[in-house]
Design an enzyme around this catalytic site. Structure first.
Site, PDB file in Angstrom:
ATOM      1  N   GLU A 179      59.614  49.063  43.897  1.00  0.00           N
ATOM      2  CA  GLU A 179      59.879  50.395  43.321  1.00  0.00           C
ATOM      3  C   GLU A 179      61.370  50.689  43.230  1.00  0.00           C
ATOM      4  OE1 GLU A 179      57.472  53.190  45.559  1.00  0.00           O
ATOM      5  OE2 GLU A 179      55.809  52.907  44.161  1.00  0.00           O
ATOM      6  N   GLU A 376      50.169  48.319  42.637  1.00  0.00           N
ATOM      7  CA  GLU A 376      49.802  49.440  43.505  1.00  0.00           C
ATOM      8  C   GLU A 376      49.128  50.504  42.660  1.00  0.00           C
ATOM      9  OE1 GLU A 376      52.776  51.269  46.039  1.00  0.00           O
ATOM     10  OE2 GLU A 376      53.754  49.341  46.372  1.00  0.00           O
TER      11      GLU A 376
HETATM   12  P1  P53 Z   1      52.896  56.933  50.598  1.00  0.00           P
HETATM   13  C1  P53 Z   1      57.014  57.707  46.427  1.00  0.00           C
HETATM   14  C2  P53 Z   1      56.344  57.892  45.227  1.00  0.00           C
HETATM   15  C3  P53 Z   1      55.456  56.944  44.782  1.00  0.00           C
HETATM   16  C4  P53 Z   1      55.229  55.803  45.529  1.00  0.00           C
HETATM   17  O1  P53 Z   1      53.079  56.135  49.225  1.00  0.00           O
HETATM   18  C5  P53 Z   1      55.912  55.597  46.719  1.00  0.00           C
HETATM   19  C6  P53 Z   1      56.821  56.548  47.158  1.00  0.00           C
HETATM   20  C7  P53 Z   1      57.602  56.345  48.401  1.00  0.00           C
HETATM   21  O2  P53 Z   1      56.915  56.749  49.505  1.00  0.00           O
HETATM   22  O3  P53 Z   1      55.773  54.492  47.471  1.00  0.00           O
HETATM   23  C8  P53 Z   1      54.862  53.463  47.202  1.00  0.00           C
HETATM   24  O4  P53 Z   1      52.651  55.928  51.637  1.00  0.00           O
HETATM   25  C9  P53 Z   1      55.306  52.319  48.085  1.00  0.00           C
HETATM   26  C10 P53 Z   1      54.417  52.098  49.266  1.00  0.00           C
HETATM   27  C11 P53 Z   1      53.792  53.404  49.683  1.00  0.00           C
HETATM   28  C12 P53 Z   1      52.883  53.858  48.551  1.00  0.00           C
HETATM   29  O5  P53 Z   1      53.605  53.977  47.345  1.00  0.00           O
HETATM   30  O6  P53 Z   1      54.145  57.661  50.777  1.00  0.00           O
HETATM   31  O7  P53 Z   1      55.538  51.138  47.382  1.00  0.00           O
HETATM   32  O8  P53 Z   1      55.177  51.481  50.270  1.00  0.00           O
HETATM   33  O9  P53 Z   1      53.113  53.367  50.880  1.00  0.00           O
HETATM   34  C13 P53 Z   1      52.169  55.161  48.831  1.00  0.00           C
HETATM   35  O10 P53 Z   1      51.715  57.810  50.381  1.00  0.00           O
END
Ligand code: P53
Length: 478
Positions: A179, A376
């Site tokens: 990201e 993801e």
């Molecule tokens: P969490 C922000 C916005 C979108 C995705 O996020 C993001 C983030 C940063 O937190 O992160 C990605 O756990 C990232 C993962 C993360 C996942 O999305 O904050 O690549 O490490 O866990 C979900 O709900």
């Protein structure tokens, strides 16, 4: 129930995690301290703190994760039972180079990943690997200033080279920086730290520092692509962007123009990594703002020669924006986003928008002309263990149903070349933004709370069985 489209035979169906969010064992076998190890637990109201050292009495959830470091053989069996044929994780940089600036790697760390990848392959699961997923050595932050320092480029490429050499027979698909475009919201100190290891001084211009750090990451990424291909021509090295499309609030031309600039601003990272060049509007923007980004002619050549093989991306939500009234056409992600009245939100305020996935895939395909890989996608929610000992997560099944259907339309109807799909946190893990355990994404439940208490027992949620039959039907039975 709507029938989906069947995906090709070689389509990768997987799950995705990151080392620091599930491995735990933060000091095992010579591992060094990463930036995730100095982030305390938080929640929606209270942001995670970053401490100067690991302080007694504070809660650091990444220290334990879900103990995957020790429990992975059983977990991989569950993944195989689900039907996964790929598994995305990351290699914790600090297991290989504990401080980041050593000249020789830590053999115990390499051995751990070799065993882990073997275990995956034995179970018919191919590993998909991110090199840098929010977990750089803290030493590089404190002693070198993180990615604002060009010396870090060499530390990273050494790490990348060691990994490609050691694992090229086990791992085909790689990504350099997770990201990388999250730092578009540069006013959020977590994004600057997680992406670039930046802790800002008061007199520094945040945005300018971000552009320089990102540039150094682009150079490191481009060099890594080249090194990988020299070691093994079969390796595929991708970029990884967080795709959150930014829509115009209305059809008012000034809103449209603002949304266009917003997309340019949030995705110039992809332009550089896929096309090998900075867009002209950005160079003009730097000039106007008197930003001095150090970019040499050799750098420009490295970028052109190190474009990525595919675009990995995450997709959770979409955004919207409107004309901010400024004289200059300029998008500031920290202040210029607005709520979209047509969308519902998750409990953490993330706007749910399945169609945005298809939109984003088409947008990227039109612009970058690269194969794509959804690495993801998922729904963070509070899960409840009911009296029958089960987790009935129909809200998660609905989210996946709607998103997978749009993904399949993008492939079957729009012709997008898609390598695979790995839903985020298919086993519950520590949230990156809040550090919570209770913000759960999994299809496999892990019995543990925010303080690290619990049996760590793994339980199959309803979504486990649902995804299992989606995969078994190659995406047809949604
Ligand atoms: P969490 C922000 C916005 C979108 C995705 O996020 C993001 C983030 C940063 O937190 O992160 C990605 O756990 C990232 C993962 C993360 C996942 O999305 O904050 O690549 O490490 O866990 C979900 O709900």
């Amino acid at each position: 129930q709507i029938q989906g489209y069947q995906m090709p035979k070689d389509f990768l169906w997987g799950g995705a995690v990151a080392a620091h969010q599930l491995e735990g064992a933060w000091q095992a076998d010579g591992k060094g301290v990463s930036i995730a190890d100095v982030m305390t637990g938080g929640n929606k109201e209270q942001a995670r703190q970053v401490t100067k050292t690991v302080e007694k009495g504070k809660v650091y959830p990444n220290h334990w994760g879900i103990d995957f470091y020790h429990q992975y053989p059983q977990d991989i069996k569950l993944f195989a039972e689900m039907g996964l044929n790929c598994f995305r994780t990351s290699i914790a940089w600090t297991r290989i180079f504990p401080n980041g600036d050593e000249s020789e790697p830590n053999e115990a760390g390499l051995k751990f990943y070799e065993n882990l990848f073997d275990e995956c392959l034995k179970n018919g699961i191919q590993p998909v690997i991110t090199l840098s997923h929010f977990e750089m050595p803290y030493h590089l932050v404190k002693e070198y200033g993180g990615w604002r320092n060009r010396e870090v480029i060499d530390f990273f490429t050494r790490f990348a080279e060691v990994c490609f050499k050691r694992f090229h027979n086990q791992v085909k698909y790689w990504m350099t920086f997770n990201e990388i475009n999250n730092q578009t919201s540069w006013a959020d100190p977590h994004h600057l730290l997680q992406n670039s290891g930046l802790i800002l001084n008061d007199d520094e211009n945040l945005e300018e520092a971000m552009f320089q750090a990102a540039h150094n990451e682009f150079i490191a990424s481009a060099k890594a692509v080249k090194i990988a291909h020299e070691i093994d021509n079969n390796l595929q090295v991708g970029a990884m962007v967080a795709m959150s499309p930014i829509y115009p609030m209305t059809a008012k031309p000034a809103d449209i123009l603002e949304a266009q600039r917003a997309m340019q601003t949030r995705y110039y990272y992809g332009d550089v990594q896929a096309l090998g060049e900075y867009p002209a509007w950005l160079i003009k923007y730097w000039d106007r703002h008197d930003y001095h980004i150090e970019i040499s002619d050799l750098d420009r050549q490295i970028l052109r020669e190190g474009t990525v093989d595919y675009m990995g991306f995450s997709y959770y939500m979409s955004f919207a924006t409107k004309d901010n009234g400024d004289e200059e056409l300029h998008f500031n992600e920290n202040t210029d986003l607005v709520d979209n009245p047509y969308l519902e939100k998750s409990d953490w305020g993330w706007q749910i928008d399945a169609k945005g996935l298809r939109y984003g895939m088409n947008w990227m395909n039109d612009r970058w002309h690269k194969p794509q890989f959804i690495v993801e996608n998922g729904f963070g929610a509070y899960d409840k263990l009911t009296d029958d000992g089960k987790i009935h997560d129909d809200y998660r099944i609905k989210y996946f149903h709607d998103h997978i259907l749009e993904m399949e339309k993008a492939v079957a109807e729009d012709g997008i070349d898609l390598i695979g799909y790995t839903p985020w946190g298919h086993i519950d893990l520590i949230s990156a933004s809040t550090g919570e355990m209770k913000k759960r994404y999994g299809m496999i439940y892990v019995d543990q709370d925010d303080e690290g208490n619990g049996s760590l027992k793994r339980l199959k949620k309803d979504s486990f069985y649902w995804y299992q039959q989606v995969i078994a039907s190659r995406g047809e039975n949604l």
